[in-house]
Write an enzyme that holds these catalytic residues in place. Structure first.
Site, PDB file in Angstrom:
ATOM      1  N   LYS A 136      21.484 -31.240  75.406  1.00  0.00           N
ATOM      2  CA  LYS A 136      20.046 -30.981  75.463  1.00  0.00           C
ATOM      3  C   LYS A 136      19.337 -32.042  76.304  1.00  0.00           C
ATOM      4  CE  LYS A 136      18.533 -29.072  71.851  1.00  0.00           C
ATOM      5  NZ  LYS A 136      18.530 -29.057  70.382  1.00  0.00           N
TER       6      LYS A 136
ATOM      7  N   ARG B  80      14.678 -33.556  68.019  1.00  0.00           N
ATOM      8  CA  ARG B  80      15.797 -32.608  67.982  1.00  0.00           C
ATOM      9  C   ARG B  80      17.117 -33.357  68.142  1.00  0.00           C
ATOM     10  NH1 ARG B  80      11.857 -29.749  71.175  1.00  0.00           N
ATOM     11  NH2 ARG B  80      11.501 -27.621  70.444  1.00  0.00           N
TER      12      ARG B  80
ATOM     13  N   GLY C 267      24.767 -26.198  62.671  1.00  0.00           N
ATOM     14  CA  GLY C 267      25.039 -27.051  61.512  1.00  0.00           C
ATOM     15  C   GLY C 267      24.454 -28.437  61.664  1.00  0.00           C
TER      16      GLY C 267
ATOM     17  N   MET D  22      21.231 -31.094  62.660  1.00  0.00           N
ATOM     18  CA  MET D  22      19.892 -31.141  62.098  1.00  0.00           C
ATOM     19  C   MET D  22      18.953 -30.160  62.791  1.00  0.00           C
ATOM     20  SD  MET D  22      17.094 -34.165  61.897  1.00  0.00           S
ATOM     21  CE  MET D  22      16.101 -33.440  63.186  1.00  0.00           C
TER      22      MET D  22
ATOM     23  N   ARG E 176      20.627 -24.290  78.521  1.00  0.00           N
ATOM     24  CA  ARG E 176      22.043 -24.586  78.311  1.00  0.00           C
ATOM     25  C   ARG E 176      22.844 -23.360  78.724  1.00  0.00           C
ATOM     26  NH1 ARG E 176      21.606 -24.691  71.705  1.00  0.00           N
ATOM     27  NH2 ARG E 176      20.835 -22.575  71.448  1.00  0.00           N
TER      28      ARG E 176
ATOM     29  N   HIS F 151      56.979 -13.322  59.581  1.00  0.00           N
ATOM     30  CA  HIS F 151      57.509 -12.070  60.116  1.00  0.00           C
ATOM     31  C   HIS F 151      56.375 -11.077  60.368  1.00  0.00           C
ATOM     32  CE1 HIS F 151      59.136  -7.942  59.708  1.00  0.00           C
ATOM     33  NE2 HIS F 151      60.139  -8.431  60.417  1.00  0.00           N
TER      34      HIS F 151
ATOM     35  N   ARG G 128      64.699  -9.015  70.763  1.00  0.00           N
ATOM     36  CA  ARG G 128      65.359  -9.359  69.498  1.00  0.00           C
ATOM     37  C   ARG G 128      66.182  -8.161  69.045  1.00  0.00           C
ATOM     38  NH1 ARG G 128      59.466 -11.605  68.221  1.00  0.00           N
ATOM     39  NH2 ARG G 128      59.124  -9.594  69.213  1.00  0.00           N
TER      40      ARG G 128
ATOM     41  N   GLU H 150      66.488 -24.238  69.861  1.00  0.00           N
ATOM     42  CA  GLU H 150      65.662 -24.133  68.661  1.00  0.00           C
ATOM     43  C   GLU H 150      66.061 -25.138  67.588  1.00  0.00           C
ATOM     44  OE1 GLU H 150      66.283 -20.137  67.023  1.00  0.00           O
ATOM     45  OE2 GLU H 150      68.110 -20.039  68.226  1.00  0.00           O
TER      46      GLU H 150
ATOM     47  N   SER I  68      65.864 -21.125  76.891  1.00  0.00           N
ATOM     48  CA  SER I  68      64.626 -20.533  76.394  1.00  0.00           C
ATOM     49  C   SER I  68      64.278 -21.256  75.099  1.00  0.00           C
ATOM     50  CB  SER I  68      64.799 -19.035  76.135  1.00  0.00           C
ATOM     51  OG  SER I  68      63.588 -18.480  75.672  1.00  0.00           O
TER      52      SER I  68
ATOM     53  N   ASN J 158      59.305 -21.314  67.562  1.00  0.00           N
ATOM     54  CA  ASN J 158      59.062 -21.001  66.151  1.00  0.00           C
ATOM     55  C   ASN J 158      60.045 -21.783  65.278  1.00  0.00           C
ATOM     56  OD1 ASN J 158      57.198 -19.184  67.099  1.00  0.00           O
ATOM     57  ND2 ASN J 158      58.389 -17.359  66.619  1.00  0.00           N
TER      58      ASN J 158
ATOM     59  N   TYR K  74      58.515 -20.090  82.941  1.00  0.00           N
ATOM     60  CA  TYR K  74      57.815 -18.925  82.427  1.00  0.00           C
ATOM     61  C   TYR K  74      57.498 -19.112  80.959  1.00  0.00           C
ATOM     62  CZ  TYR K  74      62.190 -17.396  80.184  1.00  0.00           C
ATOM     63  OH  TYR K  74      63.299 -17.323  79.397  1.00  0.00           O
TER      64      TYR K  74
END
Length: 890
Positions: free
Chosen positions: A26, A96, A105, A107, A349, A465, A571, A755, A774, A778, A861
């Protein structure tokens, strides 16, 4: 001496737009607007560094701050000709907050600061309007009391309502000066009663009280929560803006309003906003009076546009609109006031906007020459593209919240509740819309998930899953909704005392994780030409290739439609659950000899070959990475006694024999047990069958289409080079057998999924036997953190709330731990084999911040679910630009 205060307006501008880290958004923009000649009331900004110092020094201000604030006030006094606290010509100011990014949130604004029992009389004299002056005084007490003194807002409203009842008035606007004076007296009495102190009359005390409230609001719970959700550092701090008041409530030649230089919902290049005559800023948003449209073309017959009511001020505002867009080169959100027909700018803004508007504005501004193509690519948030690819809830539609879980897969869905995959499929075949509700899903539920409009689970996290499969299918999913209890036996779910029976309707919002009772209206996605245009610009600048995780023809076709450049993860275990082949899979598992297993696998071979024929044909010469069987065998066996008996009968075996075999296969920790390449080494005939199906399909497609696919065969869960040596030798042997028999040779590669931490640490050794890596992030996240992705949802939100984890590590890659292992493996692999191909196929492959990490490491990739391919394409382009691709042109 440190400069804590920066002035703006009246020809004295010490700040600029690029100083937002110091002055907040601001303050920086007020200074910038003033410097380019726009009418900005004079004021000053207390920097964010004061906020930081305030908290570092036990909530005490720097010693020289007061003198600098006094000097800033003096400049304002000189500019406007009024004095702060003067009884005859009082200077009034607004206070402000202003963080470097817009933060709901923080003031609320305090207006009219400087009024007291004496200065209000001076305002009466100066304005010639007693009603305006006393209305301004009551507004100040109400704002200051609520925001600074923490008095409940409703206490003030009760007093106004009491006065209106006494006087027979219905609207605030009908109250006279005498009646507002009475309200002020009531306010002061109530504040003294609630706080134990009289309302402050000293303007200096008022000012420092408001400044302290701004800094205090930086650490209130709303602001802390907002910062956590949006990755805003507590150390950023907030600035405070003190500005001379201008009044939109002095009469019918005064007004206040909020507007956008383009439509924030659609992105159309039209002036969009609302204003109110004879009002102050909070009146526009408070709903007490109905705001009127800015432009004549947007007004209804019963409305009076600003263009008609204040033609001169409106014409000036239209010029300001053009000036601001040219200067900031982005859509602006503007606040303004008109006092005595003179326009004043209070804020500008970059305006918040929908995904649709963001896309259109970026493309339109590039075509208009305001920005170039690369800037247009930077402007659109990749994650927001999800809104364009899936149905969303109509923001205006009424709804009743039942529970909230994790936003596991975006989009919205409405349907009747079913509790089994079979029922979901059966009812969907009849044309019904269903929501599949499970405590948790397993691979056996895939047919039901595919049939359902959406999926709801009470357990599991963002990479469970249910979440992974739903994202791949483009189905909305709410996971880990622990507030819901599911009773399969009695066919109902309950939450918060509300019971929903099977067959009743619920609505899911996969973008927020919310579950609603009944049906909620939705908005269907529509992809515009602008989407294709922006994707084309993104593709010109990105380095990372983008593939998709896909194992069905529908997944593959969806991926190609969204621009996938191959399949990064197929998979194969998902294919085994098809009703036509699950019997042969179970027969193979039940077989006690290799001969028996091979007989069952021979039945599976034609199915697998057809699977790969379909994928290779759709991918038309693009690379397809196929992961050989990974999960433990017990996952393919039935669970309930009824299912066991049914399967035993279909296989012609005894129930006891099946139970015995299930006992033999059971493991205490199956995800670290007999799975992945360990299966391929224990039962090589499984991998042999899959390899044969791959090579036969690839050769057939090559002969038929002259576009030979490029199969990449991936061995899962490798921890040692020797494991890869054994399985690779078997794959190579089968390939040569197929090529020799068919007389057609296909180029292929063999690699592994990294993995396990050990695999990452010895990647140089493994690379000697691998053509590609690769990263299965996970499982790499699970094994690095020692977390179960299906169970961690019970405590991960708490860990994130407490700052133990900055983000859910299953959603965005952990750069320090998991990321370090990826970096180590990439460096070690390339040290042995410079051209080794490196990719990522975990769910992180569709997460924008993780894609930035992948760009930094230099992966080749990323692979993600089909519906996240556009997200990944745009994120990869932005990552390339951020990584130093300034010379790239879109």
């Amino acid at each position: 001496m440190t400069q804590w205060v920066y002035s703006f307006g009246a020809g004295h501008n010490e700040g600029r737009a690029d100083m937002r880290n110091l002055l907040g958004g601001k303050g920086a923009n007020l200074a910038e607007m003033a410097s380019i000649g726009l009418p900005v009331p004079p004021g000053f900004t207390i920097t964010t560094e004061v906020c930081t110092a305030y908290y570092e020094n036990g909530q005490k201000y720097p010693a020289d701050l007061a003198a600098q604030v006094r000097a800033g006030l003096t400049r304002i006094e000189e500019a406007v000709g009024n004095r702060f606290g003067d009884h005859r010509r009082p200077l009034l100011v607004s206070v402000r907050s202003g963080a470097r990014v817009s933060m709901p949130g923080m003031m609320d604004t305090v207006l009219n600061l400087g009024l007291n029992d004496q200065t209000v009389e001076g305002l009466v004299t100066a304005s010639g309007d007693a009603r305006f002056a006393w209305d301004s005084y009551r507004r100040f007490i109400q704002m200051y009391g609520s925001v600074v003194l923490d008095v409940d807002h409703h206490r003030f409203e009760e007093i106004i309502e009491h006065v209106k009842l006494d006087t027979g008035k219905n609207e605030d606007t009908e109250l006279t000066a005498v009646e507002w004076h009475r309200v002020v007296d009531g306010y002061k009495e109530m504040v003294a009663e609630v706080t134990g102190k009289p309302f402050p009359q000293d303007p200096e005390t008022q000012l420092w009280g408001a400044i302290g409230a701004v800094f205090g609001s930086w650490m209130n719970q709303r602001a802390v929560t907002y910062r956590r959700l949006h990755d805003i550092g507590a150390e950023w701090g907030t600035a405070v803006n003190v500005q001379a008041m201008v009044f939109g409530n002095m009469g019918d030649d005064c007004a206040t309003g909020v507007c956008f230089t383009r439509d924030p919902s659609t992105g159309e290049n039209i002036f969009y906003g609302e204003y109110l005559i004879n009002a102050q800023g909070e009146d526009v948003v408070a709903g007490i009076r109905t705001p009127q449209p800015m432009a004549k073309e947007r007004s209804k017959p019963t409305e009076r546009s600003m263009e008609d009511a204040m033609p001169a001020a409106y014409a000036e505002l239209v010029q300001v609109r053009a000036t601001l867009e040219r200067h900031y080169r982005d859509m602006q959100d503007i606040e303004f006031t008109v006092q005595s027909n003179k326009l004043y700018m209070l804020q500008t803004r970059n305006g918040k906007r929908t995904a649709t508007a963001s896309l259109k504005i970026a493309v339109d501004m590039a075509r208009e020459g305001l920005i170039d193509h690369t800037e247009a690519v930077r402007r659109v948030n990749p994650a927001a593209l999800d809104q364009l690819l899936h149905p969303t809830l109509d923001p205006k539609a009424p709804r009743k919240l039942l529970a909230k879980g994790l936003p596991a897969s975006p989009g919205a869905a409405c349907g009747i509740v079913v509790f089994s995959a079979d029922e979901a499929e059966a009812r969907a075949q009849k044309g019904e819309s269903v929501i599949l509700v499970r405590i948790e899903t397993s691979p056996e539920d895939i047919h039901g998930m595919h049939a359902a409009r959406g999926v709801l689970t009470t357990r599991g996290g963002m990479t469970s899953h249910a979440a992974v499969v739903a994202r791949g299918m483009g189905r909305p999913c709410v996971a880990g909704c622990g507030g819901i209890t599911v009773d399969y036996n009695n066919q109902y779910l309950s939450a918060g005392g509300v019971r929903i029976e099977a067959g009743q309707t619920i609505t899911l919002d996969g973008a927020t994780g919310e579950v609603f009772i009944g049906s909620v209206a939705m908005v269907e996605p529509q992809l515009s030409d602008d989407f294709a245009t922006l994707m084309g610009w993104a593709d010109k600048v990105r380095r990372l290739r983008v593939r998709a995780n896909a194992e069905t023809p529908l997944d593959a076709e969806t991926a190609r439609r969204f621009g996938a450049e191959g399949i990064g993860l197929c998979r194969t275990e998902h294919m085994f659950f098809d009703p036509e082949r699950i019997g042969a899979v179970r027969q193979m598992i039940m077989a006690e000899t290799e001969e028996g297993r091979r007989a069952a696998l021979a039945c599976l071979l034609p199915f697998q070959r057809k699977d790969f024929l379909d994928l290779f044909e759709i991918m038309a010469g693009l690379p397809v990475t196929i992961r050989l069987l990974d999960p433990p065998l017990h996952e393919f066996l039935p669970h309930s006694e009824y299912e066991i008996a049914e399967v035993a009968a279909s296989l012609g075996t005894e129930v006891e024999a099946m139970q015995r075999r299930m006992q033999e296969l059971s493991e205490a920790n199956p995800m670290l047990g007999h799975r992945g390449c360990r299966l391929g080494i224990s039962f090589p005939e499984i991998y042999e069958m899959q390899a044969r199906a791959i090579f036969e399909a690839a050769a057939e497609i090559g002969r038929r289409t002259q576009k030979a696919p490029t199969p990449e065969i991936m061995i899962p869960l490798v921890a040692t080079k020797h494991e890869l040596d054994i399985t690779r030798a078997m794959v190579d042997r089968v390939a040569q057998e197929v090529f020799a028999k068919g007389g057609y040779h296909v180029v292929y590669s063999v690699g592994t999924m990294i993995e396990l931490p050990r695999a990452a640490l010895i990647a140089d050794a493994i690379a000697r036997a691998a053509d590609f890596f690769s990263f299965g992030t996970n499982d790499l996240t699970q094994t690095t953190f020692g977390l179960s992705r299906d169970d961690a949802g019970k405590f991960l939100p708490l860990y994130i709330e407490k700052g133990i984890f900055p983000k859910d590590p299953f959603v965005s890659i952990d750069p320090d731990g998991v990321g370090a292992l990826v970096r180590i493996a990439a460096e070690k692999g390339r040290s042995v084999k410079a051209d080794i191909k490196l990719g990522i196929c975990g769910e992180h492959g569709g997460d924008p911040s993780s894609i930035h990490f992948c760009e930094g490491v230099g992966l080749d990739y990323v692979s993600c679910s089909p519906y996240r391919v556009p997200v990944a394409r745009l994120a990869a382009a932005q990552a390339a630009l951020q990584a130093g691709g300034a010379d790239r042109t879109a």
